[in-house]
Design a protein around this motif. Structure first.
Motif, PDB file in Angstrom:
ATOM      1  N   LEU A  46       0.728  -1.217   0.357  1.00 59.03           N
ATOM      2  CA  LEU A  46      -0.562  -0.279  -0.350  1.00 59.03           C
ATOM      3  C   LEU A  46       0.891   1.115  -0.457  1.00 59.03           C
TER       4      LEU A  46
ATOM      5  N   GLU B 106       1.673   2.961  -2.561  1.00 61.39           N
ATOM      6  CA  GLU B 106       1.007   3.372  -4.122  1.00 61.39           C
ATOM      7  C   GLU B 106       1.120   5.025  -3.706  1.00 61.39           C
TER       8      GLU B 106
ATOM      9  N   VAL C   9     -10.605   5.639  -0.360  1.00 59.73           N
ATOM     10  CA  VAL C   9      -9.314   5.383   0.022  1.00 59.73           C
ATOM     11  C   VAL C   9      -8.229   6.294  -0.849  1.00 59.73           C
ATOM     12  N   TYR C  10      -7.464   6.333   0.470  1.00 58.01           N
ATOM     13  CA  TYR C  10      -6.289   7.970  -0.180  1.00 58.01           C
ATOM     14  C   TYR C  10      -5.178   7.152  -0.082  1.00 58.01           C
ATOM     15  N   CYS C  11      -4.821   7.054  -1.247  1.00 56.60           N
ATOM     16  CA  CYS C  11      -2.756   6.731  -1.269  1.00 56.60           C
ATOM     17  C   CYS C  11      -1.838   7.940  -0.957  1.00 56.60           C
TER      18      CYS C  11
ATOM     19  N   CYS D 101       1.981   5.348   3.090  1.00 59.41           N
ATOM     20  CA  CYS D 101       0.594   3.919   3.281  1.00 59.41           C
ATOM     21  C   CYS D 101      -0.386   4.239   3.000  1.00 59.41           C
ATOM     22  N   CYS D 102      -1.404   3.934   3.070  1.00 56.68           N
ATOM     23  CA  CYS D 102      -3.646   4.578   2.633  1.00 56.68           C
ATOM     24  C   CYS D 102      -3.955   4.444   3.509  1.00 56.68           C
ATOM     25  N   ARG D 103      -4.721   5.820   3.534  1.00 54.00           N
ATOM     26  CA  ARG D 103      -5.759   6.276   4.641  1.00 54.00           C
ATOM     27  C   ARG D 103      -7.173   5.541   3.910  1.00 54.00           C
TER      28      ARG D 103
ATOM     29  N   PHE E  97      -8.862  -0.491  -5.572  1.00 61.25           N
ATOM     30  CA  PHE E  97      -8.808   0.435  -4.692  1.00 61.25           C
ATOM     31  C   PHE E  97     -10.298   1.139  -5.054  1.00 61.25           C
TER      32      PHE E  97
ATOM     33  N   ALA F  15      -3.714  -1.951  -6.066  1.00 63.57           N
ATOM     34  CA  ALA F  15      -3.136  -1.598  -4.997  1.00 63.57           C
ATOM     35  C   ALA F  15      -1.779  -2.858  -5.553  1.00 63.57           C
TER      36      ALA F  15
END
Length: 1266
Positions: A1051, A1053, A1078-1080, A1104-1106, A1074, A1060
């Motif tokens: 994750l 990206e 999902v925020y990369c 990371c992803c949030r 995604f 992903a």
């Protein structure tokens, strides 16, 4: 005697008296008894002084012959400082040889110069002489130094009345000194006085030493000298008292059994006397027949014992012959077994089969060869070259070789401990009953059995290790087992020094070596080298077995071998690296001297055609010459060269090469003998005068040591004029043991390791006393300085604290004490006159270093280290003496000795001050010289060391192998001063091993302390640990990929990505998509502060992803059977990193597959859910943390579910019972539901029938019905 006492007992007189006659009272002279009453001279100072000196002289004259009875202090007056110094001087076990000879001559006129010298030729030291006297005083049945029940305690014979064992009678065995309240004066004299002197001693004095007159008087005087000695008297009395308490009930049982045997013997004697009375002459009484009857019985017993001894000797000779045959048969058998294995392996190779290899026990026990093979290989450079190179050692030493190296070293050390403890526990057993066989046996020198040193010397061998107990059986160490233990330590150090250099070549083998300290003894353990060259015949029989010595001597210096040029060249190469000089030696039977490069005691044997083995390296380094170390006690015959060696660190960097045989007689008659002796003397003086001074300057110039306070200045400007003009607030604060330095272990005080600092520059610890004198100290008195005068008028006797030539500071000026002018009680001469203004009551300092910043701390640190080692020597002596008195090693008695010593150090013992003054302080001065602790400072040693008491106890515990448990240390740290240890505290582990029917396991009072000379063990451990750590703590991505997971989503990206990427083993077929929310490309976040954890700050590194909870953000991936296995018994694992935001209590799924899920429940708890058909097994974990990264793993192995949070197991559950329970509940609910449906259906049917019947009845009643 008066003239002698005035010379010997004056500690400040330096004059030598050669021709002054020794005045001793003759036999026909009556001793003059003068009652001195000092009270009557109170008005006349001169008369009072004369009477006082007369009383002191009378006491000293009695001390001269070993008399320390209560009448010495019968007037109730204590002893003066001079009397105390004289008593300690006479009690010292290592007196000056000339003083000891003069004392013997003063004992009795029969000791002429010639006869005294003859006695001292055979027994040159006080320890040897007292050991001889102690052995000679042994009576039959119970004696001094034996293991009988009444030895050294009750002084009686078997059959003693039982009242001897009452508490009141035992209390009188150790009398109290009127001079020191609580001081236990050894009552050995009283014990021995209950028996007459055995005839053996008087016969020996007459026939062997030719003392034809006054044999009983001389024997009595020698017995008193024995009773007043520090080791044979005071310390032996302590051991005796401990024995009386430890073995009280056992002694009672043994004496009762002896009484019963005596009653049986009396019955036999009575019967024989009555039988003899029938044929005796008239007038003969039974009392007259008792002695002849007893003599006849004793003669019969002696004849029977003699016959038994003869039969046993014959049996032993026959057994030795058979054992020799068995040994040769084993060698032949091993030869044919090896041939058989070789033939089978050859046959398998011919057939193309891969032959198997069996590792035999004897292969594992080849410690030295395995060690060298692990470090040296034919295709590689040697290990030291690899380790010194810039390349990483792991490029050459792979994991297998490191593992082998560690296995060899640890296996060898384990064999050393097992064998050494077994040898000591079986020390008292005869050879035939020992578990570890004796491989070498030889007679000790110079009537060792009569001298109490043991008749024979044994060497043991087992598990490929040879063991030898380091005791002074030959008398070479002047009767001291402690010096013999030091020589064993030199064997270990010599092996280490040669082992480091021998690794550079493949043609030398140096055995692994270690020492094991246990119950006061030291056992030297060396790996066995195959020095026996065996030649077999065609039929496998042993044709010849020999040892080919190519260097050294094995016949006590008669013939010196130097037969191999190749071996000599190899030793020359090592000598150049160790800075050892080539020197000439000549044996007593050699015609010409031979040039060698190593010690003549070092023996080199030929192992095979290309390799040589080195053994007996205890004397391979140069020794300290006594001429250059005059501050240490002088050893008789100059034998201190056998236990005072120079360290290899100093020898390597000395400006000239030194000869290891420079001080030995075997090189004195050669051409270069004087040259090498002078070099050794110069090296010793350079070490003492220059190296110690440089070390002191280095330690003094460092940053401030010791605990400091911001409120109290580090240096008192009034008491210490060398105080630096630096504000206290700007100084670097030190730390005590209880601060951060405690992680450095028990060898450091205030961050300073005294042992390491001295060894770093090649200085031996025995010079700590002289090193301590170089730091500045304040003298007790004051001085009056007169202008133009070269004399200081002192308020106290400075001779107790200064030597001639000492450097002092008074009134801001530095002077030297004169070496020629009179130095008296109130006068201190200076080399140059005082040029300042005349002053009174000036404070005087003494020291040598230029910088006095750390003087106080360094003196305390050195004093603490000396006291710790002196305590270790005392405990070792107690246990060693206990073993000799018992006749065997009794581990349980070590606990009382250790507890008493620890309590004496803390001040919790009832007589702690007396133990400090009479045992610890004298032991420090005996080991480190009289300059270590002066007589003025001796009274306040324990008070001086109070701030270091926690460190001191831990240091003693580490040196002696005392396992103090953590609870005891916690209680001790709370209040160290006066703390009382108990026997239960000597147990390092708080849990004891218990068995069925037993409440607790064994609690060893003292554990074996092992020291080894294996130089690469710690390096190998560190390399292997670093290798393992590098494998485990490398790149996280590589670590994950190494396990080949099917799905791995980092994750990481960039923002705006739609896929992903799967970095797992399956590949892109499992890439995730995604969804919205999902925020990369979000950087890692962590809490900025514990008090404001809402604030977050970005952390540099991977992204990371949030997942936005309001938008139900998630990632969708394709189905795969490896991710969602369908079989219930198939295992799988889920792993993730998560940083959770605050939430009001919603159910949040972090990861889910068709078989399981990791989620956070409404109660903010982590959970691991397993889907098994219709059942869902939920494993609850700990509370989740907000704004903190957490590593969560859920595993299922087909049986158990486990949940790990941040690497720690937090929950576990067996799945099958839970699934069965849920299925049973579901089945039960389904069954109840079916039953309810059936009931409803039956009720509907019944209702329908009822209604039908009713309708039919109504219908039948109508006209339309039938």
């Amino acid at each position: 005697m008066t003239a002698f006492a005035s010379i010997l007992t004056n500690p400040f007189s330096t004059q030598e008296v050669e021709d002054e006659p020794i005045e001793t009272p003759r036999r026909d002279e009556k001793s003059l008894v003068v009652d001195i009453d000092l009270d009557v001279y109170g008005q006349d100072p001169d008369a009072y002084r004369q009477a006082y000196n007369a009383r002191s002289r009378s006491r000293i004259e009695k001390m001269l012959v070993g008399c320390f009875p209560p009448e010495l202090h019968g007037d109730g007056a204590g002893e003066s400082d001079k009397e105390r110094a004289v008593r300690r001087q006479y009690a010292s076990p290592i007196p000056d040889p000339d003083d000891f000879m003069r004392r013997l001559r003063s004992v009795n006129p029969v000791f002429s110069v010639l006869k005294t010298e003859e006695m001292l030729l055979e027994l040159p030291s006080k320890r040897l002489l007292l050991g001889y006297i102690e052995t000679s005083l042994k009576g039959e049945g119970a004696c001094l130094g034996t293991s009988s029940a009444e030895s050294h305690v009750f002084g009686g014979h078997f059959g003693a009345p039982r009242h001897r064992y009452s508490r009141r009678k035992q209390a009188t065995l150790i009398r109290l000194s009127p001079a020191f309240p609580g001081l236990q004066i050894p009552d050995v004299e009283t014990v021995l006085a209950t028996r007459p002197i055995p005839p053996f001693l008087t016969t020996e004095l007459k026939e062997h030493f030719r003392l034809l007159k006054d044999d009983l008087v001389v024997a009595e005087a020698l017995r008193k000298v024995l009773a007043s000695d520090f080791e044979f008297g005071l310390l032996t009395a302590v051991v005796t008292e401990q024995h009386a308490r430890h073995d009280a009930w056992l002694q009672r049982r043994v004496v009762e059994r002896a009484e019963k045997g005596a009653e049986n013997a009396r019955t036999v004697v009575d019967r024989k006397v009555r039988a003899a009375m029938a044929s005796a002459k008239r007038g003969t009484t039974p009392l007259q027949l008792i002695d002849p009857t007893v003599d006849d019985l004793l003669n019969r017993c002696d004849l029977a014992l003699k016959k038994c001894d003869e039969q046993e000797q014959l049996a032993r000779e026959a057994l030795e012959k058979e054992q020799k045959k068995i040994r040769l048969t084993k060698l032949t058998r091993n030869y044919w077994l090896k041939r058989r294995r070789d033939v089978k392996r050859c046959h398998n190779l011919i057939k193309g089969r891969k032959p198997g290899v069996e590792v035999l026990p004897e292969d594992r026990e080849q410690w030295t060869e395995r060690y060298f093979t692990a470090l040296i290989h034919a295709d590689d450079v040697s290990a030291p070259s690899r380790l010194k190179s810039n390349r990483k050692p792991l490029n050459q030493l792979d994991e297998l070789r490191l593992t082998e190296l560690i296995s060899v070293c640890e296996g060898f050390l384990d064999a050393c401990v097992r064998g050494a403890t077994t040898v000591l526990h079986e020390w008292h057993l005869p050879i035939s009953e020992k578990t570890i066989p004796v491989v070498s046996e030889k007679d000790a020198d110079c009537r060792a059995e009569v001298g109490g040193r043991g008749p024979r010397v044994y060497k043991y061998e087992a598990w490929g290790v040879r063991y030898e107990v380091a005791t002074d059986e030959h008398g070479i160490f002047n009767g001291s087992d402690e010096y013999a233990a030091k020589a064993a330590g030199h064997e270990r150090n010599g092996c280490r020094a040669y082992l480091r250099e021998a690794l550079e070549t493949d043609k030398l083998r140096v055995p692994l070596s270690a020492t094991v300290d246990y119950h006061g003894f030291r056992v030297i353990c060396t790996a066995v080298l195959p020095t026996n060259l065996i030649k077999y015949g065609d039929s496998g029989e042993v044709r010849r077995e020999r040892r080919e010595l190519v260097h050294g001597t094995d016949d006590r210096g008669e013939v010196v071998h130097n037969d191999s040029r190749e071996c000599n060249n190899l030793l020359a190469g090592i000598a150049r690296k160790l800075n050892l000089a080539a020197h000439n030696v000549k044996g007593s039977k050699d015609l010409n001297p031979k040039t060698i490069h190593a010690s003549v005691d070092l023996r080199a044997y030929k192992l095979d055609e290309d390799r040589f083995g080195l053994v007996n390296l205890w004397n391979c380094l140069p020794s300290e010459n006594p001429v250059g170390s005059e501050h240490l006690p002088v050893a008789p015959r100059g034998h201190s060269i056998f236990w005072r060696m120079l360290r290899p660190e100093y020898v390597k960097r000395y400006q000239q090469p030194l000869s290891p045989d420079g001080d030995c007689a075997i090189s004195s008659a050669t051409e270069d003998g004087d040259l090498h002796v002078s070099r050794v003397i110069d090296a010793t003086k350079h070490l003492v005068e220059n190296e110690l001074t440089l070390l002191a300057e280095d330690l003094a110039s460092r940053g401030p040591l010791g605990p400091r306070s911001r409120d109290v200045p580090a240096f008192d400007p009034i008491a210490d004029p060398f105080a630096l003009e630096i504000p206290v607030s700007t100084r670097k604060m030190g730390s005590g043991y209880n601060d951060s330095d405690q992680r450095l272990g028990p060898s450091r005080l205030w961050g300073l390791d005294v042992t390491a600092e001295l060894h770093r520059v090649g200085t031996n610890l025995r010079h700590m006393g002289l090193l301590r004198r170089k730091f500045w100290r304040r003298l007790t008195g004051t001085a009056r300085c007169d202008f133009g005068s070269s004399v200081l008028r002192t308020s106290s006797d400075f001779r107790l604290e200064l030597e001639r030539g000492s450097r002092i500071l008074v009134a801001g000026r530095v002077f030297r004490v004169s070496s020629t002018e009179e130095f008296s009680e109130d006068r201190c001469p200076l080399e140059e006159p005082f040029e300042g203004l005349s002053t009174n009551s000036e404070v005087v300092f003494a020291g040598e270093v230029r910088d006095a910043r750390n003087s106080k701390e360094m003196r305390i640190a050195l004093l603490c280290e000396m006291v710790c080692r002196a305590a270790k020597l005392l405990l070792r002596f107690y246990m060693r003496r206990s073993a000799r008195l018992h006749g065997c090693v009794v581990p349980s008695i070590a606990s009382p000795f250790a507890i008493d010593l620890l309590n004496a150090l803390t001040g919790g013992h009832p007589t702690a001050d007396v133990i400090w003054q009479e045992e610890i302080v004298p032991r420090v001065n005996q080991s480190y010289g009289d300059r270590a602790i002066d007589s003025v400072e001796a009274c306040t040693v324990r008070t001086t060391l109070l701030p270091t008491l926690p460190y001191l106890i831990r240091r003693v515990s580490a040196l002696c192998g005392l396992p103090i448990n953590s609870k005891a240390l916690e209680a001790f740290d709370a209040q160290p001063d006066g703390f009382v240890f108990v026997s239960a505290d000597l147990n390092k582990s708080d849990t004891s091993v218990s068995s069925l029917g037993a409440c607790s396991g064994s609690r060893p009072a003292c554990q074996p302390v092992i020291k080894h000379g294996i130089c690469h063990l710690d390096v190998a451990r560190g390399l292997l640990l670093a290798h393992k750590a590098r494998q485990c703590t490398g790149d996280y991505n590589k670590l994950i990929k190494r396990h080949k997971p099917p799905l791995y989503l980092p994750l990481d990206e960039r923002p705006g990505a739609h896929l992903a990427r799967n970095r797992g083993d399956v590949g892109g077929s499992l890439d995730g998509y995604f969804a919205k929310g999902v925020y990369c490309g979000v950087p890692f976040l962590e809490a900025a502060d514990a008090q404001a954890d809402v604030i977050r700050r970005p952390v540099e590194g991977p992204k990371c992803c949030r997942f936005e909870p309001s938008e139900c953000g998630h990632i969708v991936s394709s189905y795969c059977s490896r991710i969602s296995p369908q079989k219930p018994s198939q295992s799988f694992c889920l792993e993730l990193w998560a940083l959770l935001a605050e939430d009001e209590g919603s159910y949040r799924i972090a990861c889910m597959t068709g078989r399981g899920a990791l989620a956070v429940m409404n109660t903010h708890e982590w959970c691991f859910t397993l889907f098994c058909g219709s059942a869902e097994v939920v494993l609850k974990g700990p509370k989740s943390r907000v704004n903190e990264w957490q590593h969560v793993v859920g595993t299922y192995d087909g049986t158990m579910m486990r949940l790990f949070v941040n690497g720690r197991p937090t929950a576990r559950m067996e799945v099958a019972p839970e699934v069965l329970a849920q299925n049973e509940d579901a089945n039960q609910g389904r069954k109840e539901e079916l039953e309810q449906i059936q009931k409803d259906e039956d009720a509907a049917r019944a209702l329908c029938k009822k209604q039908t019947d009713k309708q039919a009845k109504v219908y039948m009643q109508t006209s339309e019905g039938p």
